[in-house]
Design a protein around this motif. Structure first.
Motif, PDB file in Angstrom:
ATOM      1  N   ASP A   1      -6.324   1.970  -3.099  1.00  0.00           N
ATOM      2  CA  ASP A   1      -7.555   1.697  -2.357  1.00  0.00           C
ATOM      3  C   ASP A   1      -7.937   2.862  -1.442  1.00  0.00           C
ATOM      4  O   ASP A   1      -8.848   2.748  -0.631  1.00  0.00           O
ATOM      5  CB  ASP A   1      -7.500   0.370  -1.584  1.00  0.00           C
ATOM      6  CG  ASP A   1      -6.475   0.371  -0.459  1.00  0.00           C
ATOM      7  OD1 ASP A   1      -5.666   1.308  -0.379  1.00  0.00           O
ATOM      8  OD2 ASP A   1      -6.488  -0.587   0.338  1.00  0.00           O
TER       9      ASP A   1
ATOM     10  N   SER B   1       0.808  -1.224   0.000  1.00  0.00           N
ATOM     11  CA  SER B   1       0.000   0.000   0.000  1.00  0.00           C
ATOM     12  C   SER B   1       0.842   1.275   0.000  1.00  0.00           C
ATOM     13  O   SER B   1       1.597   1.509  -0.935  1.00  0.00           O
ATOM     14  CB  SER B   1      -0.933  -0.060   1.206  1.00  0.00           C
ATOM     15  OG  SER B   1      -1.800   1.030   1.225  1.00  0.00           O
TER      16      SER B   1
ATOM     17  N   ASP C   1      -1.523   1.441  -3.689  1.00  0.00           N
ATOM     18  CA  ASP C   1      -2.251   0.326  -4.307  1.00  0.00           C
ATOM     19  C   ASP C   1      -3.675   0.724  -4.683  1.00  0.00           C
ATOM     20  O   ASP C   1      -4.511  -0.127  -4.988  1.00  0.00           O
ATOM     21  CB  ASP C   1      -2.241  -0.918  -3.401  1.00  0.00           C
ATOM     22  CG  ASP C   1      -2.956  -0.689  -2.073  1.00  0.00           C
ATOM     23  OD1 ASP C   1      -3.088   0.481  -1.668  1.00  0.00           O
ATOM     24  OD2 ASP C   1      -3.379  -1.681  -1.448  1.00  0.00           O
TER      25      ASP C   1
ATOM     26  N   ASP D   1      -3.422   6.237  -3.092  1.00  0.00           N
ATOM     27  CA  ASP D   1      -2.246   5.679  -2.416  1.00  0.00           C
ATOM     28  C   ASP D   1      -1.606   4.622  -3.324  1.00  0.00           C
ATOM     29  O   ASP D   1      -2.055   4.411  -4.463  1.00  0.00           O
ATOM     30  CB  ASP D   1      -2.594   5.131  -1.020  1.00  0.00           C
ATOM     31  CG  ASP D   1      -3.352   3.824  -1.075  1.00  0.00           C
ATOM     32  OD1 ASP D   1      -3.993   3.557  -2.113  1.00  0.00           O
ATOM     33  OD2 ASP D   1      -3.306   3.060  -0.094  1.00  0.00           O
TER      34      ASP D   1
HETATM   35 MG    MG Z   1      -3.744   1.126   0.311  1.00  0.00          MG
END
Ligand code: MG
Ligand code: 16G
Length: 542
Positions: free
Chosen positions: A280, A64, A278, A276
């Protein structure tokens, strides 16, 4: 299970002796070099979970918003949700077994969970853009293969895209087609239908600058762009061509530092957002004419979406239970606005997506957002059926139109998990329909000034909390001290909690001025330092 094969392959992904890692709030995270054995073992565990649930399971290789040297992994359960808590424990247990015990631990999990080893297993795998991702995914595949599982490697995808794939596989396509094209088609169709009724966007208010954190979001937005209309103008910054992943950019950086990312040029009034690493999480922001920075975080997003859905439900004449789920980090003003002005019930859950998601499932429509920008909307099966039926059969045109817009919102939102791309399209559609500028959205309510700090202590587990992390139970005396400090300031609130992702204690404070929020946060940090075993220097004033 083939003892010899497992032992042989495990040696190729050997666990460093004594290394202990835990399946935390969002899976395992560590320096990439520590994760080879974890990946192999999560491949093994995914197969057991798939056999147990007789469903497709996901394995996402990502860390992340962590720096590029880190990596991590999390498992995705059959309906696209986070892994069940009992299996998080199995994951930790399996991850920390020394080589000679590995087989025993596997057998133990199979017995305790009554896994039928004859069942088939199917795993989907994805990864973000970290340089270590490809090799680590291969370790996952090795783990899957040694237990005879089948797999599909989706390669580079956002975390929420992999959650979507899992749900698609397990609903045999009724949630959507399990391909990235299927994902773009589903979202873009809903987006275009939803925003069809918006007035043409004047004075460039439709344009959006996106800080992609130099991560996977950039790649996927470029792919998705061709599915969207030309009227939605995206301008990508930090697309990974030059900068480093999450370095001085991305949603986490912007939220924590409350300032713009590097690499994105802002002019007054321009609508900007950050994803961010990744994709999400998402937060929005802009600068006003005098150059002040304004952040529109998860709380502002939850408020915008709630307002929109509530209006549509009233228009459609639907009486469905409706609630917003926040965490202790939600700004006091947002909670006040939702409860008092909008008359929407608000619930507080512990930090971490799974806690919010779980609570949101109790309602026909549950909107959950963490202040950090992770969130989504869940519709119960009954609510979804009612809305889809009304969108088709309702005789009253106005009501039918409202139901159709609700139906498009259901299709546009990723109900498995917070999804920056899907959330962004929901927000853009709402802003277009309301003909709102970002400043008009921001003006719904004024955030209370706040401050977050970190304190280093010898063992952060000495701090335990209750009341959705809003009050400390231990160490003795800490909560009393926080209560006394808080009383000194107006509209003040403060809490402390041990982080689930870093070896530190987090402090949050808000008050009616920035100066007081800073002061309160500092004083609470000192209380933590003195009562909870602080080490190194005492925290300095902000
Ligand atoms: Mg994330
Ligand atoms: C993880 C969580 C996020 C939470 C954060 C808190 C998931 C997918 N992510 O990133 O929801 O806000 O941890 O971190 O659950 P902390 O415990 O270090 O404050």
């Amino acid at each position: 299970m083939d003892f010899e094969a497992i032992t042989k392959y495990s040696k190729l992904h050997a666990k460093p002796l004594g290394l202990s890692l835990h399946y935390g709030t969002a899976g395992f995270r560590s320096k990439a070099e520590n994760l080879n054995h974890i990946m192999f073992r999560m491949g093994l565990l995914a197969v057991l979970r798939s056999k147990k649930t007789k469903s497709t399971i996901g394995v996402m290789v990502t860390a992340s918003h962590n720096p590029e040297e880190d990596n991590g992994v999390k498992l995705i359960d059959p309906s696209g949700e986070m892994l069940a808590p009992a299996w998080e424990e199995h994951a930790t247990f399996l991850a920390n077994a020394e080589e000679p015990q590995l087989y025993c631990v596997l057998t133990d999990i199979c017995q305790r969970e009554a896994v039928d080893l004859q069942s088939e297993a199917f795993i989907v795998i994805g990864r973000d853009t970290r340089p270590s991702g490809k090799e680590l995914s291969q370790s996952v595949i090795d783990g899957i293969s040694v237990l005879g599982g089948q797999y599909q490697d989706y390669g580079l995808v956002t975390t929420p895209q992999l959650h979507y794939m899992v749900r698609c596989h397990n609903t045999h396509g009724s949630y959507g087609t399990p391909t990235v094209e299927g994902y773009y088609q589903k979202l873009s169709k809903a987006f275009l239908e939803l925003s069809m009724q918006a007035a043409p966007q004047r004075d460039g208010r439709g344009a959006l600058k996106i800080d992609c954190a130099n991560g996977i979001g950039a790649l996927k937005l470029k792919e998705m762009e061709q599915y969207l209309s030309e009227s939605f103008v995206m301008c990508l910054a930090n697309d990974g061509m030059k900068g480093k992943l999450n370095h001085m950019c991305g949603a986490d950086f912007v939220k924590v530092h409350q300032k713009p990312p590097v690499g994105l040029e802002m002019n007054p009034g321009e609508k900007c957002c950050s994803l961010d690493g990744d994709a999400d999480r998402i937060v929005y922001y802009y600068i006003d004419a005098p150059g002040h920075f304004h952040l529109l975080d998860g709380d502002k997003i939850a408020t915008l979406i709630s307002t929109f859905l509530k209006e549509l439900l009233i228009k459609a004449g639907q009486t469905l239970s409706f609630a917003v789920i926040q965490t202790a980090y939600a700004n006091g003003s947002s909670t006040g606005y939702l409860e008092q002005t909008m008359k929407v019930p608000v619930h507080c859950a512990k930090t971490g997506v799974k806690h919010l998601h779980h609570k949101a499932q109790e309602f026909d429509i549950g909107i959950y957002f963490e202040a950090n920008g992770h969130g989504t909307v869940l519709f119960s099966k009954a609510a979804e059926d009612k809305i889809r039926y009304q969108a088709k059969e309702e005789k009253d045109i106005r009501k039918r139109e409202a139901a159709k817009m609700l139906e498009n919102t259901i299709d546009l939102i990723n109900q498995t998990v917070g999804d920056a791309l899907s959330d962004m399209l929901v927000i853009e559609a709402i802003l277009a329909l309301k003909n709102f500028t970002i400043a008009q959205w921001d003006a719904l309510y004024m955030d209370l000034p706040n401050r977050q700090l970190k304190v280093k202590v010898t063992d952060r587990r000495v701090i335990t909390t209750t009341d959705a992390e809003r009050r400390a139970i231990t160490p003795p005396g800490l909560q009393e001290e926080i209560d006394q400090l808080t009383q000194k300031f107006k509209l003040a609130r403060a809490f402390v909690r041990p982080s689930g992702t870093e070896d530190i204690v987090r402090v949050y404070a808000e008050a009616d001025s920035q100066e007081d929020a800073d002061k309160l946060a500092h004083e609470v940090s000192l209380a933590v330092y003195h009562l909870a075993g602080g080490f190194e220097e005492p925290p300095k004033a902000v």
